[in-house]
Design an enzyme around this catalytic site. Structure first.
Site, mmCIF file in Angstrom:
data_model
loop_
_atom_site.group_PDB
_atom_site.id
_atom_site.type_symbol
_atom_site.label_atom_id
_atom_site.label_comp_id
_atom_site.label_asym_id
_atom_site.label_seq_id
_atom_site.Cartn_x
_atom_site.Cartn_y
_atom_site.Cartn_z
ATOM 1 N N ASP A 192 -7.901 -5.707 0.444
ATOM 2 C CA ASP A 192 -8.387 -6.597 -0.613
ATOM 3 C C ASP A 192 -7.929 -8.038 -0.452
ATOM 4 O O ASP A 192 -8.387 -8.907 -1.187
ATOM 5 C CB ASP A 192 -7.924 -6.076 -1.986
ATOM 6 C CG ASP A 192 -8.647 -4.804 -2.356
ATOM 7 O OD1 ASP A 192 -9.830 -4.707 -1.991
ATOM 8 O OD2 ASP A 192 -8.033 -3.924 -2.974
ATOM 9 N N HIS A 232 0.852 -1.187 0.000
ATOM 10 C CA HIS A 232 0.000 0.000 0.000
ATOM 11 C C HIS A 232 0.883 1.231 0.000
ATOM 12 O O HIS A 232 1.940 1.230 0.634
ATOM 13 C CB HIS A 232 -0.899 0.005 1.250
ATOM 14 C CG HIS A 232 -2.060 0.918 1.112
ATOM 15 N ND1 HIS A 232 -1.974 2.258 1.397
ATOM 16 C CD2 HIS A 232 -3.321 0.689 0.685
ATOM 17 C CE1 HIS A 232 -3.144 2.814 1.152
ATOM 18 N NE2 HIS A 232 -3.982 1.892 0.722
HETATM 19 N N1 ACO Z 1 4.078 -7.783 -4.582
HETATM 20 C C1 ACO Z 1 5.420 -7.765 -4.777
HETATM 21 N N2 ACO Z 1 6.175 -6.663 -4.669
HETATM 22 C C2 ACO Z 1 5.552 -5.522 -4.364
HETATM 23 C C3 ACO Z 1 4.160 -5.458 -4.139
HETATM 24 C C4 ACO Z 1 3.410 -6.647 -4.253
HETATM 25 N N3 ACO Z 1 2.101 -6.654 -4.055
HETATM 26 N N4 ACO Z 1 3.806 -4.191 -3.843
HETATM 27 C C5 ACO Z 1 4.929 -3.480 -3.890
HETATM 28 N N5 ACO Z 1 6.001 -4.275 -4.192
HETATM 29 C C6 ACO Z 1 7.403 -3.872 -4.289
HETATM 30 C C7 ACO Z 1 7.658 -3.049 -5.543
HETATM 31 O O1 ACO Z 1 8.052 -3.891 -6.628
HETATM 32 C C8 ACO Z 1 8.789 -2.147 -5.078
HETATM 33 O O2 ACO Z 1 9.985 -2.904 -5.053
HETATM 34 P P1 ACO Z 1 11.409 -2.176 -5.358
HETATM 35 O O3 ACO Z 1 11.591 -1.156 -4.272
HETATM 36 O O4 ACO Z 1 12.408 -3.284 -5.325
HETATM 37 O O5 ACO Z 1 11.274 -1.552 -6.711
HETATM 38 C C9 ACO Z 1 8.413 -1.845 -3.635
HETATM 39 O O6 ACO Z 1 7.652 -2.985 -3.194
HETATM 40 C C10 ACO Z 1 7.613 -0.568 -3.442
HETATM 41 O O7 ACO Z 1 6.445 -0.686 -4.234
HETATM 42 P P2 ACO Z 1 5.844 0.474 -5.136
HETATM 43 O O8 ACO Z 1 5.176 -0.155 -6.328
HETATM 44 O O9 ACO Z 1 6.889 1.520 -5.390
HETATM 45 O O10 ACO Z 1 4.774 1.065 -4.155
HETATM 46 P P3 ACO Z 1 3.556 1.983 -4.540
HETATM 47 O O11 ACO Z 1 3.212 2.748 -3.319
HETATM 48 O O12 ACO Z 1 3.830 2.750 -5.789
HETATM 49 O O13 ACO Z 1 2.394 0.929 -4.901
HETATM 50 C C11 ACO Z 1 0.607 -0.575 -4.674
HETATM 51 C C12 ACO Z 1 1.429 0.530 -4.008
HETATM 52 C C13 ACO Z 1 0.150 -0.105 -6.065
HETATM 53 C C14 ACO Z 1 -0.644 -0.818 -3.843
HETATM 54 C C15 ACO Z 1 1.469 -1.844 -4.796
HETATM 55 O O14 ACO Z 1 1.862 -2.265 -3.502
HETATM 56 C C16 ACO Z 1 0.748 -2.963 -5.524
HETATM 57 O O15 ACO Z 1 0.733 -2.986 -6.756
HETATM 58 N N6 ACO Z 1 0.104 -3.931 -4.765
HETATM 59 C C17 ACO Z 1 -0.639 -4.994 -5.386
HETATM 60 C C18 ACO Z 1 -1.994 -4.483 -5.855
HETATM 61 C C19 ACO Z 1 -2.932 -4.208 -4.697
HETATM 62 O O16 ACO Z 1 -3.113 -5.023 -3.808
HETATM 63 N N7 ACO Z 1 -3.582 -3.025 -4.751
HETATM 64 C C20 ACO Z 1 -4.570 -2.635 -3.771
HETATM 65 C C21 ACO Z 1 -4.124 -1.462 -2.967
HETATM 66 S S1 ACO Z 1 -5.306 -1.096 -1.716
HETATM 67 C C22 ACO Z 1 -6.597 -0.396 -2.545
HETATM 68 O O17 ACO Z 1 -6.486 0.266 -3.542
HETATM 69 C C23 ACO Z 1 -7.902 -0.636 -1.993
#
Ligand code: ACO
Length: 400
Positions: free
Chosen positions: A340, A282
């Site tokens: 979720d 998140h």
């Molecule tokens: N699985 C694996 N790796 C992940 C995940 C995940 N679910 N989420 C983040 N990471 C990693 C990224 O690859 C990144 O790694 P790095 O630093 O080596 O490049 C690091 O963790 C930081 O992640 P970001 O993508 O930069 O974080 P951001 O804040 O931009 O994204 C998000 C947040 C979009 C929610 C992301 O965690 C994600 O895509 N999660 C999966 C989808 C999801 O569950 N979305 C629901 C969110 S809650 C809602 O909207 C109700």
């Protein structure tokens, strides 16, 4: 709080912050999140207390008005919402023009926007009375529209709302009753659904809420602004994650279930695979999402009530969570389950098809979108949202 307009003037320096990682887009007094502590407050009330002591319509009243209702306010608000649950009969014809296999979020984007074509007395966003009746209509009609989209997709007749039922109970009736058979609402399931609605009601300046604010800032009508929110919510990085999460669990289950969790996690950690653990991570929470904790409890209650304690997808989700919480990759990046991760398992157990999950999220989030829109419009300083850019294209040149 620094207002850079006062520091640099309208056309002076500006910040470049893709994804709004550290830029506030507005001031708000509605929802507070402390991502490090894993804390979520609606108008100051902890989400844990609201989930136990209030119902969804109380929560709607709170988000819209700033305080929980007293007994009279509560009765009046519930009555007003329940009086607006029907939709104009002509909307059926619009719905029937979609393909039956259309994604419910495609249908919802169209239906919510189309409300502005039917309710002309609530389309002036700058008129507080129009905004008020639009709010009641949207909250009241969203369950009807979601249930209609579902009934249409399975080829069953639409069920009219029954206004002597609760908000969640009425939704279940419109989803699961048929003209040939009543649906007896199970109070445990009804409460679980109501809790899902409460947990999704608002979450400050997320992508869909910011979309609603930006869209509304042009002076468009409230229904159009909320339709923009529905469209934004659809994406798998946002509200679409509940559907994506359940599909992911289904795929792991099909490949061997809990025994294949290690293999799947290796894929997730391989940056070239493009695979994410859906329902994890998140932008704001760098600790356990408090909604995920409540959702996990609700999940256990629902599965027990339905005699599904050994549900393989729930076991699989628990196994994934356990491994992730101990794994260096997830620990270092502070990745925890979000709301979720468990909500899809609850909805599936209730009998809601996977494709409808995000539409139910939209139903619940509508009140948050409206509260945020109202807050923006009521602010005498509000302006049309107009982000700046860093131009990287060609310099001025002549056509030869
Ligand atoms: N699985 C694996 N790796 C992940 C995940 C995940 N679910 N989420 C983040 N990471 C990693 C990224 O690859 C990144 O790694 P790095 O630093 O080596 O490049 C690091 O963790 C930081 O992640 P970001 O993508 O930069 O974080 P951001 O804040 O931009 O994204 C998000 C947040 C979009 C929610 C992301 O965690 C994600 O895509 N999660 C999966 C989808 C999801 O569950 N979305 C629901 C969110 S809650 C809602 O909207 C109700």
């Amino acid at each position: 709080v620094i207002d850079i307009r006062k520091l640099y003037g309208q056309t002076g320096k500006f910040t470049y912050d893709p994804g709004f990682l550290s830029t506030a887009s507005c001031q708000s007094s509605i929802t507070y999140i402390d991502g490090d502590k894993g804390e979520l407050l609606y108008r100051g009330y902890p989400i844990e207390q609201l989930a136990v002591n209030c119902d969804y319509l109380d929560t709607c009243y709170l988000l819209l008005n700033g305080d929980l209702p007293n007994a009279d306010q509560r009765a009046n608000f519930h009555k007003r919402v329940l009086n607006h649950t029907m939709v104009n009969e002509q909307m059926q014809f619009f719905l029937r023009s979609f393909r039956r296999d259309a994604h419910p979020m495609a249908v919802m984007t169209g239906l919510v926007g189309a409300l502005s074509a039917f309710y002309h007395d609530s389309t002036d966003i700058n008129n507080p009375e129009h905004r008020e009746i639009a709010a009641i209509r949207l909250i009241a009609k969203m369950p009807t529209l979601v249930a209609m989209a579902y009934k249409y997709s399975v080829g069953q007749p639409f069920m009219y709302p029954k206004n002597d039922l609760s908000y969640a109970g009425n939704f279940m009736h419109m989803m699961f009753a048929t003209p040939c058979a009543d649906y007896k609402v199970n109070p445990v399931i009804e409460r679980a659904l109501d809790r899902i609605f409460i947990l999704h009601a608002d979450h400050e300046q997320n992508a869909s809420t910011s979309t609603v604010r930006l869209c509304g800032s042009s002076g468009t009508n409230p229904f159009a602004a909320i339709a923009a929110g529905v469209a934004c919510l659809w994406g798998p990085s946002h509200g679409g994650a509940n559907e994506a999460c359940l599909n992911m669990l289904g795929e792991i289950q099909a490949k061997g279930g809990v025994a294949k969790v290690g293999e799947f996690m290796n894929q997730v950690k391989d940056k070239n695979s493009g695979v994410k653990l859906m329902g994890f991570g998140h932008r704001v929470y760098k600790n356990y999402d408090p909604r995920a904790k409540l959702m996990q409890e609700t999940c256990k209650e629902v599965l027990t009530e339905l005699g599904l304690e050994n549900d393989p997808l729930f076991k699989l989700a628990m196994a994934l969570e356990k491994i992730a919480l101990e794994d260096d990759y997830f620990v270092a990046r502070k990745l925890y389950p979000n709301v979720d991760f468990y909500s899809g398992i609850v909805q599936r157990a209730i009998g809601i098809p996977v494709q409808l999950f995000t539409a139910i999220f939209a139903l619940a989030r509508t009140v948050g979108w409206i509260a945020q829109l109202n807050e923006m419009i009521a602010d005498p300083e509000y302006k049309i949202g107009r982000p700046r850019q860093l131009f990287t294209g060609a310099a001025a040149r002549n056509v030869k």
